[in-house]
Design a protein around this motif. Structure first.
Motif, PDB file in Angstrom:
ATOM      1  N   GLY A 276     -15.593  42.780 -17.172  1.00 13.86           N
ATOM      2  CA  GLY A 276     -17.000  43.164 -17.267  1.00 13.86           C
ATOM      3  C   GLY A 276     -17.851  42.772 -16.076  1.00 13.86           C
ATOM      4  O   GLY A 276     -19.062  43.003 -16.076  1.00 13.86           O
ATOM      5  N   ASP A 277     -17.258  42.164 -15.058  1.00 14.72           N
ATOM      6  CA  ASP A 277     -18.067  41.687 -13.943  1.00 14.72           C
ATOM      7  C   ASP A 277     -17.206  41.606 -12.674  1.00 14.72           C
ATOM      8  O   ASP A 277     -16.746  40.534 -12.289  1.00 14.72           O
ATOM      9  N   HIS A 278     -16.991  42.762 -12.087  1.00 11.44           N
ATOM     10  CA  HIS A 278     -16.095  42.794 -10.927  1.00 11.44           C
ATOM     11  C   HIS A 278     -16.663  42.002  -9.741  1.00 11.44           C
ATOM     12  O   HIS A 278     -15.933  41.392  -8.974  1.00 11.44           O
ATOM     13  N   GLU A 279     -17.967  41.998  -9.650  1.00  8.75           N
ATOM     14  CA  GLU A 279     -18.612  41.275  -8.551  1.00  8.75           C
ATOM     15  C   GLU A 279     -18.292  39.772  -8.633  1.00  8.75           C
ATOM     16  O   GLU A 279     -18.115  39.105  -7.622  1.00  8.75           O
ATOM     17  N   ARG A 280     -18.208  39.283  -9.832  1.00  5.34           N
ATOM     18  CA  ARG A 280     -17.873  37.869 -10.020  1.00  5.34           C
ATOM     19  C   ARG A 280     -16.459  37.585  -9.495  1.00  5.34           C
ATOM     20  O   ARG A 280     -16.195  36.549  -8.892  1.00  5.34           O
ATOM     21  N   CYS A 281     -15.576  38.526  -9.722  1.00  2.00           N
ATOM     22  CA  CYS A 281     -14.206  38.396  -9.214  1.00  2.00           C
ATOM     23  C   CYS A 281     -14.246  38.353  -7.688  1.00  2.00           C
ATOM     24  O   CYS A 281     -13.603  37.510  -7.055  1.00  2.00           O
ATOM     25  N   ARG A 282     -15.022  39.240  -7.115  1.00  2.00           N
ATOM     26  CA  ARG A 282     -15.098  39.294  -5.653  1.00  2.00           C
ATOM     27  C   ARG A 282     -15.658  37.993  -5.089  1.00  2.00           C
ATOM     28  O   ARG A 282     -15.066  37.376  -4.210  1.00  2.00           O
ATOM     29  N   THR A 283     -16.788  37.557  -5.617  1.00  2.00           N
ATOM     30  CA  THR A 283     -17.414  36.371  -5.032  1.00  2.00           C
ATOM     31  C   THR A 283     -16.578  35.114  -5.287  1.00  2.00           C
ATOM     32  O   THR A 283     -16.511  34.237  -4.440  1.00  2.00           O
ATOM     33  N   ASN A 284     -15.927  35.056  -6.433  1.00  2.00           N
ATOM     34  CA  ASN A 284     -15.145  33.866  -6.746  1.00  2.00           C
ATOM     35  C   ASN A 284     -13.895  33.702  -5.911  1.00  2.00           C
ATOM     36  O   ASN A 284     -13.540  32.606  -5.527  1.00  2.00           O
ATOM     37  N   TYR A 285     -13.208  34.796  -5.693  1.00  4.64           N
ATOM     38  CA  TYR A 285     -11.876  34.677  -5.089  1.00  4.64           C
ATOM     39  C   TYR A 285     -11.739  35.322  -3.714  1.00  4.64           C
ATOM     40  O   TYR A 285     -10.836  34.981  -2.968  1.00  4.64           O
ATOM     41  N   PHE A 286     -12.584  36.300  -3.405  1.00  6.53           N
ATOM     42  CA  PHE A 286     -12.336  37.087  -2.196  1.00  6.53           C
ATOM     43  C   PHE A 286     -13.469  37.008  -1.173  1.00  6.53           C
ATOM     44  O   PHE A 286     -13.408  37.685  -0.148  1.00  6.53           O
ATOM     45  N   ALA A 287     -14.504  36.217  -1.475  1.00 12.31           N
ATOM     46  CA  ALA A 287     -15.646  36.192  -0.569  1.00 12.31           C
ATOM     47  C   ALA A 287     -15.718  34.916   0.263  1.00 12.31           C
ATOM     48  O   ALA A 287     -16.366  34.884   1.306  1.00 12.31           O
ATOM     49  N   THR A 288     -15.053  33.845  -0.197  1.00 11.29           N
ATOM     50  CA  THR A 288     -15.125  32.581   0.537  1.00 11.29           C
ATOM     51  C   THR A 288     -14.547  32.777   1.939  1.00 11.29           C
ATOM     52  O   THR A 288     -15.122  32.334   2.926  1.00 11.29           O
ATOM     53  N   TYR A 289     -13.405  33.406   2.003  1.00  7.10           N
ATOM     54  CA  TYR A 289     -12.749  33.692   3.284  1.00  7.10           C
ATOM     55  C   TYR A 289     -12.465  35.181   3.358  1.00  7.10           C
ATOM     56  O   TYR A 289     -11.962  35.764   2.400  1.00  7.10           O
ATOM     57  N   GLU A 290     -12.788  35.746   4.497  1.00  9.08           N
ATOM     58  CA  GLU A 290     -12.671  37.186   4.648  1.00  9.08           C
ATOM     59  C   GLU A 290     -11.221  37.651   4.524  1.00  9.08           C
ATOM     60  O   GLU A 290     -10.324  37.068   5.129  1.00  9.08           O
ATOM     61  N   ASN A 291     -11.041  38.685   3.736  1.00  5.55           N
ATOM     62  CA  ASN A 291      -9.717  39.294   3.576  1.00  5.55           C
ATOM     63  C   ASN A 291      -8.637  38.361   3.056  1.00  5.55           C
ATOM     64  O   ASN A 291      -7.466  38.526   3.369  1.00  5.55           O
ATOM     65  N   MET A 292      -9.063  37.372   2.286  1.00  6.11           N
ATOM     66  CA  MET A 292      -8.065  36.483   1.707  1.00  6.11           C
ATOM     67  C   MET A 292      -8.433  36.164   0.267  1.00  6.11           C
ATOM     68  O   MET A 292      -9.607  36.120  -0.092  1.00  6.11           O
ATOM     69  N   TYR A 293      -7.386  35.916  -0.521  1.00  7.20           N
ATOM     70  CA  TYR A 293      -7.583  35.385  -1.866  1.00  7.20           C
ATOM     71  C   TYR A 293      -7.647  33.864  -1.723  1.00  7.20           C
ATOM     72  O   TYR A 293      -6.730  33.248  -1.172  1.00  7.20           O
TER      73      TYR A 293
END
Ligand code: WTA
Length: 645
Positions: free
Chosen positions: A473-490
């Protein structure tokens, strides 16, 4: 069943690893070809980590239960799929063969359908560790409903939050659950969770403890009555729903560093391939062996290595209802002895707790069937590793130290039992397909020079088949949590070391997530629960090293309520009441081990709590607190140091 993709030598591992990185599509495509697909995929992998969007086996059609059940019927119908060991050793056990499990899953799938469950509906499962839990999980998968298992130790409030977040419409539960000497009234917790709930249409209640339960007309039905209706018609089969490889299989809630737990979503195809692949390779499973994973199905470890991994491999999976220390601390060893367990997969916290009972409980127990030992959930200290090796494995069983997460679906870093080298305290090498890197705070990859051991934050450069697809229900949360700290990395949230051989050692979370007895708990979640207690002004929660639990929870609380001064003036009554509130809001697993009342918290001028200082004090490192000059009121640190518990 043979596993053509089972790695049999260190050389073969290196080859597989190389190939998986050079050409992931042909590597995983080949492995996936050993499964049952209704329609083959059009494309093995499409991905980017910016949205993020990851699609494995796109266009492929399948049902995971045909892989876990139907495909074994020809050769293994009388082979045990699930062996169930009840809480009380003198109660009869149960063995479900592949035929029986298939039949029960099909029948319960009918029950779900008869009660209105449709493909895509979210079904919350809140049960103890009985075979019906696995049956419910698989029956959901059979008809394409999305299961969301909630661990039986969570409170009504936690369930209510999860039901709301997942917009769940159905619940499967039990009257109660046995766990050691305890009898937990699950249905009554569900009743509390449902006060005010408007979305739940049906609650299906299995009988286990015969605890009195209230059954609400029009909403609650008994598992046994519903099953009887299906059985009386002689129905033993249901056609499996054809699923897209990327359709969601389940949601599992887990704690992060901020806010409420998030619903990690895994999809059918990739999760199936990866949990099977890692099960077969990490544990080096051989046909006929008995695999005993001691986790609860309410956690990811149970999903992947009690249910889906083993069953998709046609293995025998042992499901244990109770706890390692009841009726005594020899229970695991009795079970190993009784069923000739070959693979034992448990958590460091269980090993440490059993170590505390000495060698007595091991005496007279025949553990000679054991071939492989495993650990998961937290870093294993060397003392526990050696105890496990010496006294349980008798120095002849490789120990696999498997590092992974709810979000990763399956093991990502681990030695392969007896195939790749082990090193106490080190998870060692990444699984094929995993491009692990260490990065510094600025997101720069830390490059190894010569033989040095490097450290950094653990990240992954490209997707593996069972990576989470989104947070529900919140794809943006997934992005900011796991994929936004470092570019192009989980970003995993863990720190790690990497040595000259490329081995990884996980040093623990670098965010505000605690790992208590292998359970993930967010400090923010605990603080929110504490702050709900009347009289609490503010709180800060940190972890500290705990001999058995790995980490304990230390809470600093500013309290101004009138109960602060109880008869002894110690605050013990208030402490007790606060623990009760935390139990109500989250569950007993989140109860702080220590509560220190303070008059203020160390804050920066901008009002941010300096957790670093609180962590150090909780750890007992009161001397070397680093720079405190930016604090609004440095005096508060002395007071906290003096009152340290
Ligand atoms: C920690 C459990 C060290 C880690 C499967 C991770 C570990 C978190 C290990 C995930 C290990 C798990 N060595 N630490 N072998 N395995 N962890 O989501 O901090 O409940 O991020 O998944 O547990 O916990 P989760």
């Amino acid at each position: 069943m043979s596993y053509p993709y089972q790695i049999k030598s260190f050389e073969a591992y290196k080859e597989a690893y190389q190939k998986s990185i050079q050409d992931p599509e042909s590597f995983w495509g080949e492995i996936a070809s050993h499964f049952t697909w209704r329609k083959k995929w059009d494309k093995v992998l499409e991905w980017n980590f910016t949205e993020p969007r990851v699609e494995w086996f796109k266009g492929g059609k399948l049902n995971i239960t045909e892989n876990c059940l139907d495909r074994h019927l020809e050769t293994k119908s009388n082979h045990p799929a699930i062996i169930w060991e009840p809480n009380a050793p003198d109660e009869n056990n149960r063995v479900l063969t592949y035929r029986k499990l298939h039949e029960k899953v099909c029948q319960f799938a009918h029950v779900l359908k008869n009660n209105g469950v449709k493909k895509g509906d979210r079904v919350c499962i809140y049960m103890g560790m009985i075979p019906e839990l696995a049956i419910a999980v698989l029956a959901c998968a059979r008809i394409g409903a999305i299961h969301s298992v909630v661990f039986g130790g969570f409170s009504a409030q936690s369930i209510a939050d999860r039901l709301e977040d997942a917009q769940a419409t159905f619940i499967v539960t039990c009257d109660g659950a046995y766990r050691g000497a305890k009898d937990i009234p699950l249905k009554s917790v569900i009743d509390d969770a449902l006060i005010g709930n408007k979305t739940i249409k049906r609650v299906i209640v299995a009988t286990r403890t015969r605890t009195p339960v209230s059954m609400i007309k029009g909403r609650d039905v008994w598992w046994e009555d519903e099953m009887k209706q299906v059985e009386e018609k002689g129905v033993t089969f249901i056609e499996a729903e054809e699923m897209d490889a990327e359709d969601p299989l389940f949601i599992l809630y887990t704690s992060g560093s901020t806010g409420k737990p998030k619903g990690v979503v895994h999809s059918v195809g990739g999760y199936m391939v990866y949990t099977n692949y890692t099960f077969v390779n990490v544990f080096q499973y051989q046909t006929g062996q008995v695999h005993f994973c001691t986790a609860d199905i309410g956690w990811i470890t149970g999903h992947s290595y009690i249910v889906y991994g083993p069953l998709s491999a046609g293995a025998t999976s042992l499901l244990f209802e109770g706890v390692p220390t009841w009726p005594d601390a020899g229970r695991f060893w009795d079970i190993v002895d009784k069923y000739c367990v070959n693979i034992l997969y448990t958590a460091p916290t269980a090993i440490r707790s059993l170590m505390g009972f000495g060698l007595g409980p091991l005496q007279g127990k025949n553990l000679s069937s054991l071939k492989v030992l495993g650990t998961v959930g937290e870093p294993i200290n060397e003392e526990a590793w050696h105890w496990y090796d010496e006294h349980v494995g008798k120095r002849k069983c490789p120990i696999v130290d498997t590092w992974w997460q709810t979000e990763t679906g399956g093991c990502l870093i681990s030695n392969l039992a007896g195939i790749t080298p082990a090193k106490p305290g080190w998870a060692t090498l990444p699984m094929p397909g995993l491009e692990m890197v260490l990065v510094d705070e600025n997101g720069k990859e830390v490059i190894q020079q010569g033989d040095e051991t490097i450290s950094g934050n653990l990240c992954i450069k490209s997707p593996w088949p069972s990576i989470l697809r989104t947070t529900y229900g919140d794809h943006e949360r997934c992005r900011t949590n796991y994929f936004a700290t470092y570019e192009n990395m989980y970003f995993t949230g863990d720190g790690a070391l990497k040595d000259k051989d490329g081995f990884f050692r996980i040093t623990g979370r670098v965010d505000d997530v605690l790992n208590v007895s292998g359970h993930r708990i967010g400090t923010a979640e605990v603080e929110n629960a504490i702050n709900m207690h009347a009289g609490v002004v503010e709180s800060a929660v940190v972890g500290y090293p705990h001999d058995i639990k790995g980490q304990g929870i230390y809470a600093y609380i500013i309290y101004q309520g009138s109960h602060a001064q109880d008869t002894h003036g110690t605050g013990d009554l208030v402490r007790r009441d606060i623990l009760q509130t935390v139990t109500r809001i989250i569950g007993a697993i989140a109860k702080p081990d220590k509560i220190q009342f303070v008059s203020g918290l160390p804050k920066t001028r901008s009002g941010k709590i300096m957790r670093r200082i609180l962590r150090k004090i909780a750890e007992g490192e009161t001397e070397n607190l680093g720079d405190t000059s930016t604090l609004l009121d440095p005096g508060v640190v002395d007071e906290i140091k003096k009152g340290r518990l």
